[in-house]
Design a protein around this motif. Structure first.
Motif, PDB file in Angstrom:
ATOM      1  N   GLY A   9      50.502  54.498  11.745  1.00 10.72           N
ATOM      2  CA  GLY A   9      49.924  55.089  10.784  1.00 10.72           C
ATOM      3  C   GLY A   9      50.912  56.189  10.287  1.00 10.72           C
ATOM      4  O   GLY A   9      52.172  56.255  10.465  1.00 10.72           O
ATOM      5  N   ASP A  10      50.238  57.286   9.791  1.00 10.83           N
ATOM      6  CA  ASP A  10      50.885  58.496   9.313  1.00 10.83           C
ATOM      7  C   ASP A  10      51.652  59.046  10.504  1.00 10.83           C
ATOM      8  O   ASP A  10      52.681  59.811  10.318  1.00 10.83           O
ATOM      9  N   VAL A  27      56.356  53.228   4.245  1.00  5.42           N
ATOM     10  CA  VAL A  27      55.580  52.256   2.942  1.00  5.42           C
ATOM     11  C   VAL A  27      54.331  51.663   3.705  1.00  5.42           C
ATOM     12  O   VAL A  27      54.107  51.736   4.927  1.00  5.42           O
ATOM     13  N   THR A  28      53.347  51.193   2.746  1.00  6.59           N
ATOM     14  CA  THR A  28      52.469  50.632   2.958  1.00  6.59           C
ATOM     15  C   THR A  28      52.670  49.132   2.366  1.00  6.59           C
ATOM     16  O   THR A  28      52.791  48.920   1.291  1.00  6.59           O
ATOM     17  N   TYR A  29      52.966  48.097   3.241  1.00  8.27           N
ATOM     18  CA  TYR A  29      52.814  46.660   2.789  1.00  8.27           C
ATOM     19  C   TYR A  29      51.776  45.828   3.305  1.00  8.27           C
ATOM     20  O   TYR A  29      51.700  45.583   4.356  1.00  8.27           O
ATOM     21  N   LYS A  30      51.120  44.945   2.503  1.00  2.00           N
ATOM     22  CA  LYS A  30      50.194  44.253   2.722  1.00  2.00           C
ATOM     23  C   LYS A  30      49.207  44.885   3.579  1.00  2.00           C
ATOM     24  O   LYS A  30      48.670  44.461   4.523  1.00  2.00           O
ATOM     25  N   ASN A  31      48.813  46.144   3.160  1.00  2.00           N
ATOM     26  CA  ASN A  31      47.880  47.108   4.152  1.00  2.00           C
ATOM     27  C   ASN A  31      48.365  47.542   5.288  1.00  2.00           C
ATOM     28  O   ASN A  31      47.360  47.980   6.011  1.00  2.00           O
ATOM     29  N   TYR A  32      49.462  47.180   5.624  1.00  2.00           N
ATOM     30  CA  TYR A  32      50.099  47.805   6.814  1.00  2.00           C
ATOM     31  C   TYR A  32      51.195  48.850   6.599  1.00  2.00           C
ATOM     32  O   TYR A  32      52.232  48.776   6.118  1.00  2.00           O
ATOM     33  N   PRO A  33      50.562  50.172   7.114  1.00  2.00           N
ATOM     34  CA  PRO A  33      51.698  51.184   7.178  1.00  2.00           C
ATOM     35  C   PRO A  33      52.693  51.002   7.925  1.00  2.00           C
ATOM     36  O   PRO A  33      52.478  50.674   9.036  1.00  2.00           O
ATOM     37  N   MET A  34      53.989  51.231   7.548  1.00  2.00           N
ATOM     38  CA  MET A  34      55.135  51.071   8.754  1.00  2.00           C
ATOM     39  C   MET A  34      56.283  51.724   8.039  1.00  2.00           C
ATOM     40  O   MET A  34      56.383  52.368   6.838  1.00  2.00           O
ATOM     41  N   VAL A  49      55.785  48.944  12.732  1.00  2.00           N
ATOM     42  CA  VAL A  49      54.134  49.058  12.386  1.00  2.00           C
ATOM     43  C   VAL A  49      53.387  49.984  13.339  1.00  2.00           C
ATOM     44  O   VAL A  49      52.640  50.981  13.047  1.00  2.00           O
TER      45      VAL A  49
END
Length: 421
Positions: free
Chosen positions: A45-46, A65-72, A167
């Motif tokens: 996450g952050d 970024v957040t892609y498909k609800n995954y921060p990465m 991730v």
């Protein structure tokens, strides 16, 4: 109770306490005070991009970024990745990944631990992200002696082959806060290039051009650019993609994508794969975030064969690009590398006519042509053997600027078990 018995009991208690302390030390990270205390077992996450208490050194251009609800953290370009210091015996990372061109090839990273220097000679340090999965947790290293370790993980694949994000990063012990002063002490080398400078087909060494390039036989860490930086102990940043030029083709112009983080957008469904439009879906790059000491160009060869090639446009773009980079990084020394090709000659004519060569911050650097030593890489590109030779030539050019290498070049025979011959 006699004094003798009391003495024996005291000795036994002391032995018990000492053994307990030794066991505890073996199990837990040492508390030495200050910042040198591992904090968390997992970064996600952050926390991946925490600037107040940074835990990860990100290598190359990156964005959160957040892609498909995954921060990465997206690592679009080749030779991007991360470095962490940790206490424990193993380190894992979860990768989001997709072969962006859908060519069927797997995606590759390599890992170095402690005193190891990339590219690795150890096949156990090669990380393969399978093309049939979009997310996977990989054990990057295991069975290390319990203690403090450093790990660097860099992508060897090109952007069009490898849309990747990190991730999370985890260990069985703890991850240390970064020492920012130490992280910034290395020289910084930027590479603006196409296929030749990013190791397209480099893991091949054959007497004829008979092998097609694949993701498995290509590696930026085995390119003359990376091998040059390696000799100076430098950090690297690639702005590169095979098939791209300075100005032509206009939808694959490195110069038009330069201000953005990556060649591809983080949405594989954007419809802008491997194009300037795709690059512009990524974030704007903060040029003050990473200031190079050296910029090496190896680009232009994809401009001149275009049916709509215009010499004046190409020359103007070369001058514009070099001038802008000098304005951004006035102290950086530059090399315009070429094989005495048409594109190289035209670029140098333009830089000379504009008075840029005379200013002394950029030099022409001639490297061997493909198969000058009788060996080919895949798809008519440099072999690893000729990449080594080319990097030695670039080191000599950089020495004329006053840069001093800190280690010798790699030895080809040490990598034969990786090379198709």
């Amino acid at each position: 109770m006699s004094r003798t018995k009391l003495f024996k009991i005291s000795i036994l208690l002391m032995v018990f306490v000492l053994c307990f302390a030794l066991v505890a030390c073996d199990q837990d990270p040492p508390d030495v005070g200050g910042d040198d205390i591992p904090t968390t077992k997992k970064v996600a996450g952050d926390a991946l991009v925490d600037k107040t208490n940074p835990l990860v050194k990100w290598e190359g251009r990156h964005e959160f970024v957040t892609y498909k609800n995954y921060p990465m953290v997206m690592a679009y370009n080749t030779a991007t990745g991360f470095t962490v210091d940790f206490y424990g015996t193993e380190l894992k990372a979860t990768f989001f990944h997709q072969n962006s061109e859908n060519t069927g090839g797997n995606i590759y990273y390599q890992v170095a631990v402690d005193d190891e220097v990339l590219p690795t000679t150890n096949k156990e340090r090669v990380v393969c992200l399978p093309n049939d999965k979009m997310m996977v947790t990989v054990t990057l290293v295991k069975d290390l002696p319990q203690g403090k370790h450093k790990l660097t993980c860099l992508k060897t694949s090109e952007p069009a082959d490898a849309l990747t994000g990190i991730v999370d990063i985890s260990t069985d012990g703890g991850i240390y806060k970064r020492d920012l002063e130490a992280d910034n002490k290395n020289l910084k080398f930027m590479f603006v290039c196409a296929s030749g400078g990013s190791g397209y087909g480099s893991l091949v060494c054959v007497p004829q051009d008979t092998i097609k390039r694949s993701t498995a036989n290509s590696s930026s860490l085995h390119s003359f650019n990376y091998l040059t930086a390696r000799q100076f102990g430098a950090d690297v940043q690639y702005v590169a993609q095979a098939g791209w030029g300075v100005h032509f083709p206009t939808n694959k112009s490195i110069w038009q994508a330069f201000d953005h983080v990556g060649i591809l957008g983080y949405s594989p469904t954007s419809g802008y794969k491997n194009s300037v439009q795709g690059a512009k879906t990524t974030g704007k790059w903060d040029h003050s975030q990473w200031v190079p000491d050296v910029i090496i160009f190896n680009i232009g060869g994809n401009d001149t064969p275009q049916s709509n090639f215009k010499e004046a446009d190409y020359k103007n773009s070369v001058v514009e690009m070099v001038t802008r980079l000098h304005e951004l990084y006035p102290n950086a020394k530059m090399l315009w590398t070429h094989t005495d090709s048409k594109a190289g000659k035209l670029a140098l004519q333009a830089l000379t006519s504009a008075g840029i060569i005379a200013k002394g911050y950029i030099k022409s650097a001639v490297i061997p042509q493909v198969a000058d030593d009788g060996t080919y890489g895949a798809s008519d590109h440099h072999s690893f053997k000729s990449h080594i030779t080319a990097s030695d030539a670039l080191v000599k050019y950089l020495e004329t600027y006053g840069f001093a290498p800190i280690r010798p070049n790699v030895v080809f025979d040490d990598y034969k078990h990786f090379i198709t011959m």
